[in-house]
Design a protein around this motif. Structure first.
Motif, mmCIF file in Angstrom:
data_model
loop_
_atom_site.group_PDB
_atom_site.id
_atom_site.type_symbol
_atom_site.label_atom_id
_atom_site.label_comp_id
_atom_site.label_asym_id
_atom_site.label_seq_id
_atom_site.Cartn_x
_atom_site.Cartn_y
_atom_site.Cartn_z
ATOM 1 N N GLY A 1 -0.080 12.617 -8.274
ATOM 2 C CA GLY A 1 -0.135 13.190 -6.934
ATOM 3 C C GLY A 1 -0.190 12.099 -5.875
ATOM 4 N N CYS A 2 -0.460 12.503 -4.672
ATOM 5 C CA CYS A 2 -0.586 11.517 -3.604
ATOM 6 C C CYS A 2 -1.631 11.986 -2.602
ATOM 7 C CB CYS A 2 0.744 11.268 -2.912
ATOM 8 S SG CYS A 2 1.371 12.660 -1.972
ATOM 9 N N LYS A 3 -2.180 11.030 -1.882
ATOM 10 C CA LYS A 3 -3.154 11.306 -0.844
ATOM 11 C C LYS A 3 -2.579 10.800 0.468
ATOM 12 C CE LYS A 3 -7.756 10.091 0.724
ATOM 13 N NZ LYS A 3 -8.890 9.196 0.517
ATOM 14 N N VAL A 4 -2.456 11.697 1.438
ATOM 15 C CA VAL A 4 -1.941 11.316 2.749
ATOM 16 C C VAL A 4 -3.031 10.529 3.462
ATOM 17 C CG1 VAL A 4 -1.098 12.163 4.968
ATOM 18 C CG2 VAL A 4 -0.446 13.327 2.848
ATOM 19 N N THR A 5 -2.659 9.399 4.035
ATOM 20 C CA THR A 5 -3.648 8.574 4.722
ATOM 21 C C THR A 5 -4.012 9.207 6.066
ATOM 22 O OG1 THR A 5 -1.878 7.197 5.610
ATOM 23 C CG2 THR A 5 -2.930 6.431 3.606
ATOM 24 N N LEU B 1 -1.744 8.566 -6.503
ATOM 25 C CA LEU B 1 -2.908 8.853 -7.325
ATOM 26 C C LEU B 1 -2.540 8.723 -8.794
ATOM 27 C CD1 LEU B 1 -4.283 11.967 -5.397
ATOM 28 C CD2 LEU B 1 -5.038 9.587 -5.239
ATOM 29 N N SER C 1 1.175 7.413 2.406
ATOM 30 C CA SER C 1 0.388 8.034 1.361
ATOM 31 C C SER C 1 -0.013 6.990 0.328
ATOM 32 C CB SER C 1 1.181 9.155 0.667
ATOM 33 O OG SER C 1 2.336 8.631 0.057
ATOM 34 N N THR C 2 -0.984 7.371 -0.487
ATOM 35 C CA THR C 2 -1.448 6.529 -1.576
ATOM 36 C C THR C 2 -1.179 7.271 -2.876
ATOM 37 O OG1 THR C 2 -3.191 5.638 -0.157
ATOM 38 C CG2 THR C 2 -3.456 5.342 -2.529
#
Length: 121
Positions: free
Chosen positions: A32-36, A28, A25-26
């Motif tokens: 939060g986070c963004k799943v790759t 944010l 993940s990245t």
């Protein structure tokens, strides 16, 4: 920053001599986070069969393999339309009637076999 110490990074071995690093993940700015997303391998790799009886967890295993590797999976019907050289695994229900034998399977390096009592699947 060392890759091994990052909580959203996983290092796995997908071939005898090749390690890949997967950022799961990245982070944010808002916390939060963004799943790759998954992608197809950049070069040809030897896929693994993911064989199972329907209802035994094939879809869950499919998602776990993608999450761990970041590399796309295909199925025995080639629904993705990309063949089998750039995917990490190929899901199959073969030899059931609607499962398909994958031609040219000598490129496959092994199998993940999901077992579950078919009477309770």
């Amino acid at each position: 920053e060392e890759v091994q110490n990052h909580p959203s990074t996983l290092q796995i071995r997908i071939a005898k001599k090749e390690n890949i690093t997967r950022h799961l993940s990245t982070a944010l700015p808002d916390g939060g986070c963004k799943v790759t997303p998954q992608k197809f391998a950049e070069k040809d790799i030897s896929p693994t069969y993911q064989a199972s009886f329907p209802g035994s967890g094939a879809r869950m295993t499919w998602n776990l393999v993608i999450a761990l590797t970041g590399i796309a999976i295909n199925d025995d019907h080639n629904h993705a339309g990309v063949g089998y050289d750039r995917v990490v695994a190929v899901k199959t229900h073969y030899p059931l009637d609607y499962g398909r034998y994958v031609e040219d399977d000598q490129k496959f390096r092994g199998a993940i076999l999901l077992l579950r009592n078919p009477m309770t699947a």
